[in-house]
Design an enzyme around this catalytic site. Structure first.
Site, mmCIF file in Angstrom:
data_model
loop_
_atom_site.group_PDB
_atom_site.id
_atom_site.type_symbol
_atom_site.label_atom_id
_atom_site.label_comp_id
_atom_site.label_asym_id
_atom_site.label_seq_id
_atom_site.Cartn_x
_atom_site.Cartn_y
_atom_site.Cartn_z
ATOM 1 N N SER A 8 0.831 -1.201 0.000
ATOM 2 C CA SER A 8 0.000 0.000 0.000
ATOM 3 C C SER A 8 0.863 1.248 0.000
ATOM 4 O O SER A 8 1.622 1.503 0.940
ATOM 5 C CB SER A 8 -0.917 0.015 1.225
ATOM 6 O OG SER A 8 -1.620 1.228 1.288
ATOM 7 N N HIS A 33 -1.191 -1.178 -4.268
ATOM 8 C CA HIS A 33 -2.472 -0.761 -3.704
ATOM 9 C C HIS A 33 -2.443 0.744 -3.473
ATOM 10 O O HIS A 33 -1.563 1.266 -2.795
ATOM 11 C CB HIS A 33 -2.720 -1.500 -2.389
ATOM 12 C CG HIS A 33 -4.100 -1.316 -1.841
ATOM 13 N ND1 HIS A 33 -5.186 -1.992 -2.334
ATOM 14 C CD2 HIS A 33 -4.565 -0.525 -0.846
ATOM 15 C CE1 HIS A 33 -6.267 -1.637 -1.658
ATOM 16 N NE2 HIS A 33 -5.928 -0.741 -0.755
ATOM 17 N N ASP A 35 -4.610 3.827 -2.072
ATOM 18 C CA ASP A 35 -5.743 4.251 -1.250
ATOM 19 C C ASP A 35 -6.088 5.710 -1.531
ATOM 20 O O ASP A 35 -5.300 6.612 -1.238
ATOM 21 C CB ASP A 35 -5.415 4.094 0.234
ATOM 22 C CG ASP A 35 -5.419 2.646 0.669
ATOM 23 O OD1 ASP A 35 -6.421 1.953 0.408
ATOM 24 O OD2 ASP A 35 -4.439 2.199 1.291
ATOM 25 N N MET A 37 -8.467 8.739 -0.540
ATOM 26 C CA MET A 37 -9.312 9.167 0.577
ATOM 27 C C MET A 37 -9.742 10.613 0.386
ATOM 28 O O MET A 37 -8.950 11.454 -0.045
ATOM 29 C CB MET A 37 -8.538 9.048 1.891
ATOM 30 C CG MET A 37 -7.996 7.675 2.172
ATOM 31 S SD MET A 37 -7.060 7.672 3.717
ATOM 32 C CE MET A 37 -6.441 5.998 3.727
ATOM 33 N N HIS A 66 -8.148 1.785 -4.651
ATOM 34 C CA HIS A 66 -9.182 1.583 -3.625
ATOM 35 C C HIS A 66 -9.778 2.947 -3.287
ATOM 36 O O HIS A 66 -9.144 3.767 -2.637
ATOM 37 C CB HIS A 66 -8.534 0.928 -2.401
ATOM 38 C CG HIS A 66 -9.462 0.715 -1.260
ATOM 39 N ND1 HIS A 66 -9.004 0.322 -0.016
ATOM 40 C CD2 HIS A 66 -10.811 0.830 -1.129
ATOM 41 C CE1 HIS A 66 -10.029 0.218 0.819
ATOM 42 N NE2 HIS A 66 -11.136 0.521 0.156
ATOM 43 N N MET A 68 -11.869 5.233 -1.247
ATOM 44 C CA MET A 68 -12.536 5.421 0.044
ATOM 45 C C MET A 68 -13.140 6.821 0.026
ATOM 46 O O MET A 68 -12.698 7.725 0.741
ATOM 47 C CB MET A 68 -11.544 5.231 1.183
ATOM 48 C CG MET A 68 -11.131 3.785 1.352
ATOM 49 S SD MET A 68 -10.038 3.524 2.747
ATOM 50 C CE MET A 68 -8.484 3.669 1.906
ATOM 51 N N MET A 137 -11.963 -4.644 4.754
ATOM 52 C CA MET A 137 -11.133 -3.810 5.617
ATOM 53 C C MET A 137 -10.934 -4.517 6.956
ATOM 54 O O MET A 137 -11.906 -4.929 7.596
ATOM 55 C CB MET A 137 -11.780 -2.454 5.845
ATOM 56 C CG MET A 137 -11.868 -1.571 4.611
ATOM 57 S SD MET A 137 -10.256 -1.187 3.882
ATOM 58 C CE MET A 137 -9.420 -0.374 5.263
ATOM 59 N N ASP A 175 -7.230 -5.762 3.738
ATOM 60 C CA ASP A 175 -6.566 -4.458 3.774
ATOM 61 C C ASP A 175 -6.565 -3.900 5.193
ATOM 62 O O ASP A 175 -7.607 -3.502 5.712
ATOM 63 C CB ASP A 175 -7.304 -3.504 2.827
ATOM 64 C CG ASP A 175 -6.657 -2.136 2.724
ATOM 65 O OD1 ASP A 175 -5.603 -1.918 3.356
ATOM 66 O OD2 ASP A 175 -7.202 -1.277 2.006
#
Length: 223
Positions: A8, A33, A35, A37, A66, A68, A137, A175
């Site tokens: 990540s 990965h 993330d 946000m 991913h 979020m 998660m 994750d």
């Protein structure tokens, strides 16, 4: 088939992104990965499509994005254009899970659905035939470096049972809080993709840590 390691980027040193990407590229990890946000769906802001598009030329491997974020369907086209190979979004963030899955697939990408720790598998049972990936998660999303929530193992088993019963092929990605201390239990429960953030990028020997995570379950891992 061997399991997939997806470091990540959230845990990387952002002052050394090019070097971190080079390490990843030279390692045995298969996916990166990413993330994303928004500070609304989760209490943190990370990076967006612009950063991913700048990273894309530095790697030939799979970019596992991913989201979020609230209203993911508004932003999926820009992340597809940035170079994502897989886009996952949270079932809790939209009222139109099925539509969003096919929005991603219609752009030629693999589609994933993610669930927060408190969200039951039952929320997505009706779309499991449609997804390529389910992201569970195992920490409360928003920040790296958290401890693994061990109840996730039971959720993995429930999901794996449904997968077997229906003869489905989606990957199960875990994750949050994943490392050498719990990787074997996670894989035994049925996971196929391990997202490893701090355990890789905060390691003194990240490539070796990735190699050891790849060896988990092969009978030759020495702790």
């Amino acid at each position: 088939m061997s399991h997939i390691i997806a470091p990540s980027l959230l845990a990387a040193d952002f002052t050394r992104l090019q070097q971190e990407l080079q390490m990843f590229e030279e390692s045995e990890a298969q996916w990166l990965h990413l993330d994303v946000m928004d500070g609304v769906f989760v209490p943190n802001i990370s990076f967006g499509a612009n950063i991913i598009s700048q990273l894309r030329p530095l790697s030939k491997k799979i970019f596992d994005v991913h989201l979020m974020i609230e209203n993911p369907s508004h932003y999926i086209p820009s992340f597809a254009k940035s170079g994502a190979d897989i886009i996952s979004f949270h079932a809790e963030a939209t009222n139109h899970v099925h539509r969003t899955i096919y929005q991603i697939k219609d752009l030629g990408l693999k589609a994933g659905v993610a669930l927060n720790p408190h969200t039951p598998i039952s929320l997505i049972e009706n779309v499991l035939e449609d997804v390529d990936l389910v992201v569970l998660m195992s920490v409360n999303p928003g920040f790296g470096g958290q401890k693994f929530i061990y109840n996730t193992l039971q959720k993995i088993k429930v999901l794996q049972e449904i997968k077997n019963e229906r003869n489905l092929t989606f990957d199960i990605e875990i994750d949050g809080g994943v490392g050498l201390q719990n990787a074997e239990k996670i894989l035994q429960a049925g996971a196929t993709v391990l997202v490893a953030g701090s355990s890789v990028f905060k390691s003194e020997t990240p490539k070796e840590t990735i190699q050891r995570l790849k060896q988990v379950g092969l009978g030759n891992l020495n702790f």
